[in-house]
Design an enzyme around this catalytic site. Structure first.
Site, PDB file in Angstrom:
ATOM      1  N   HIS A 124       0.825  -1.207   0.000  1.00 28.09           N
ATOM      2  CA  HIS A 124       0.000   0.000   0.000  1.00 28.09           C
ATOM      3  C   HIS A 124       0.858   1.256   0.000  1.00 28.09           C
ATOM      4  O   HIS A 124       0.548   2.243  -0.676  1.00 28.09           O
ATOM      5  CB  HIS A 124      -0.912   0.008   1.234  1.00 28.09           C
ATOM      6  CG  HIS A 124      -2.057  -0.952   1.131  1.00 28.09           C
ATOM      7  ND1 HIS A 124      -2.647  -1.539   2.223  1.00 28.09           N
ATOM      8  CD2 HIS A 124      -2.726  -1.429   0.052  1.00 28.09           C
ATOM      9  CE1 HIS A 124      -3.628  -2.329   1.828  1.00 28.09           C
ATOM     10  NE2 HIS A 124      -3.686  -2.285   0.526  1.00 28.09           N
ATOM     11  N   CYS A 158      -3.710  -3.633 -15.660  1.00 26.56           N
ATOM     12  CA  CYS A 158      -4.165  -2.596 -14.733  1.00 26.56           C
ATOM     13  C   CYS A 158      -3.451  -2.683 -13.391  1.00 26.56           C
ATOM     14  O   CYS A 158      -3.871  -2.086 -12.423  1.00 26.56           O
ATOM     15  CB  CYS A 158      -5.679  -2.681 -14.530  1.00 26.56           C
ATOM     16  SG  CYS A 158      -6.262  -4.239 -13.857  1.00 26.56           S
TER      17      CYS A 158
END
EC number: 2.7.3.9
Length: 566
Positions: A191, A488
């Site tokens: 993250h 993606c």
């Protein structure tokens, strides 16, 4: 004397400035936490209430920050807020308090219990340990009457060094004052790395030797090569930064559309999470949306949002890109993103369990209502979005999903994130209209490596040749059947790797919108034949470093040739 450290490059760029370490977290000593002190029985209910109130305050602050952010940052902050109110964690701490343990000491002990479980589970759950420790320290500060822990704003542009950073800290970084980020832990798809990319901050992870660098020491960071120079020659370092700034200025002038130097079209798209991030993405030279993460509308909800509510959320994104391509991913929850309105099974390894499309197997009504909402939004916006399912592992799963999508007049596709799906790409593509490769999960599953493990960061590098061979398999199947194959994952944000992907046969690239100019400009400086040569060089390599070096040599030589011929 200059010291050179190396790590895994995550976000390209060159920065030079003083080192800055985060401020200290709350003291975990037995004395500070009240260890050994027993709360009297009549005071224990009040101590439990004090703990839950502190956790509630922390959760509210994190949710407020989520509302002030967009995209991945908002999604991660919302998920972290959920940890602060996790019933299991709250229950474990409350049970300790009920036996006489002071609230601060109980918070630490409960966190240690859950961190041990998360670490043992590995994968995405192990990634949450950093987040949980951050929540613990914020709750401790609230209990002890201390300032909220986190990063202070640097007085001068600085390079932030840390063991790792919690999402709450990374999401609040200001790129004008934090000019680069270097961590000892973490991986290229963590993250922290993803948010750093969203902010456009040069970032290198999994760097050993950081602990020996004092605050204020001059550092040169190259986010493209992963090289960290400690105490570099000042003149040479400034020259490197100036050279990069000239390059960045040229890149910033790129306005699309995406195509190679010899005119082969490659769609440059954006990853978004809601209407706000979609509107922000239109400020960048992107041609549409390649990944609309819809789970933000579901996370932290006590009840499933209605079809009308969902349709309104999806309509915002369709309206932001009126008439342009929008690819919507259906709910990707489970594992580290549990739904409060669904009972999730206790799993030994949630990253390999009921997540993504697999939730629809047990709760088909959730997917049916989501597809109804997407269809309604499409009708109202007079658009035909592309819709894809995550975590598809077989042609049968793809066929079932495609039938449901086509019933509603939408374009059907699936994500390729599981190695089995990549291997069976020809059969899966026969069932759908397009596929999109999610390189973050595909890399983790292919290499059997926790993407948060610093020791395994080289394995979770999207430049791994094994991963690229799987991408090549999927792209070849798409080319054979005349169907689009997109990427993606965050790999699409790496300009050199983007050229490799195009050389393999990928037709669209979707990532954080801020990465679009660098990717588009790099593609425009080389021919398709050179991209194919770069792809061949990457596939022939045996490790990520060798692949990067071989590809750079191929691309740079062609860029020089093209420039001289103009």
């Amino acid at each position: 004397m200059t010291q050179i450290l190396t790590g895994t490059p995550v976000v390209g760029g060159v920065a030079h400035g003083p080192a800055l370490w985060p401020g200290r977290r709350p003291d975990h000593s037995a004395e500070a936490l009240g260890a050994g002190v027993e709360i009297s029985e009549d005071q224990r209910p009040e101590e439990v209430a004090r703990f839950t109130a502190a956790a509630g305050v922390v959760a509210a602050r994190l949710r407020e920050r989520a509302s002030q952010n967009t995209g991945v940052a908002a999604e991660v902050l919302a998920a972290t807020a959920g940890l602060a109110e996790d019933r299991g964690w709250i229950g474990a701490a409350s049970a300790l308090i009920a036996r006489g343990t002071p609230a601060p000491s109980a918070a630490v002990a409960a966190t240690e219990q859950f961190a041990a479980v998360f670490t043992k589970l590995g994968g995405l759950m192990a990634e949450r340990v950093t987040d949980l420790n951050d929540v613990r320290d914020r709750v401790l500060a609230e209990l002890l009457g201390l300032p909220e822990p986190g990063l202070s704003t640097p007085e001068v542009p600085s390079i932030l060094l840390a063991d790792d950073l919690a999402p709450a800290d990374t999401a609040g970084l200001d790129p004008t004052t934090t000019i680069a980020l270097v961590t000892r832990l973490g991986g290229p798809t963590s993250h922290t790395a993803i948010i750093a990319r969203q902010l456009g901050i040069p970032c290198v992870v999994a760097v050993s030797g950081l602990v020996g660098i004092d605050a204020g020491t001059a550092i040169l960071v190259d986010g493209t090569t992963g090289e960290i120079a400690v105490d570099p020659d000042d003149t040479a370092a400034r020259a490197r930064v100036e050279e990069y700034r000239r390059h960045a200025a040229r890149v910033a002038g790129w306005s699309g559309p995406g195509r190679t130097g010899d005119g082969v079209e490659v769609a440059i798209l954006a990853n978004v999470a809601d209407g706000s991030s979609a509107r922000a993405a239109t400020d960048h030279p992107v041609e549409g949306v390649g990944l609309f993460r819809t789970e933000l509308a579901f996370l932290e909800r006590a009840e499933e949002p209605s079809v009308d509510e969902q349709a309104g959320i999806y309509r915002e994104v369709l309206d932001a890109f009126d008439g342009r391509k929008v690819v919507i991913r259906t709910l990707d929850a489970g594992s580290d993103k549990p739904l409060r309105f669904v009972t999730h099974p206790d799993e030994a390894n949630p990253a390999l369990g009921v997540r993504g499309d697999r939730i629809a197997l047990a709760h088909p009504e959730i997917r049916a209502r989501q597809l109804d909402a997407i269809a309604r939004a499409a009708l109202e916006a007079d658009a035909q979005p592309w819709v894809m399912a995550p975590m598809i592992a077989s042609p049968a799963e793809a066929a079932t999903f495609a039938a449901q999508v086509r019933e509603r007049g939408l374009v059907a596709g699936v994500m390729i994130e599981v190695p089995a799906a990549a291997i069976l790409a020809p059969a899966i593509l026969a069932e759908v209209d397009f596929v999109s490769i999610g390189t973050n999960d595909l890399t983790q599953y292919t290499m059997a490596a926790d993407r948060m493990s610093a020791e395994l960061a080289s394995l979770t590098d999207p430049w791994q040749p094994a991963v690229l061979h799987l991408v090549a398999t999927v792209a070849r199947a798409g080319r054979d059947q005349g169907k689009p194959v997109g990427v993606c994952g965050e790999a699409a944000a790496d300009p050199h790797l983007a050229c490799v992907l195009v050389g393999l046969g990928v037709t669209s690239l979707s990532s954080a919108p801020v990465a679009a100019p660098a990717v588009g400009a790099r593609l425009g400086a080389v021919t398709l034949a050179t991209c194919e040569n770069a792809a061949a060089a990457a596939l022939a390599a045996t490790d990520p470093a060798a692949a990067r070096a071989a590809v750079a040599a191929v691309l740079d030589s062609d860029e020089v040739r093209l420039a001289s011929s103009r």
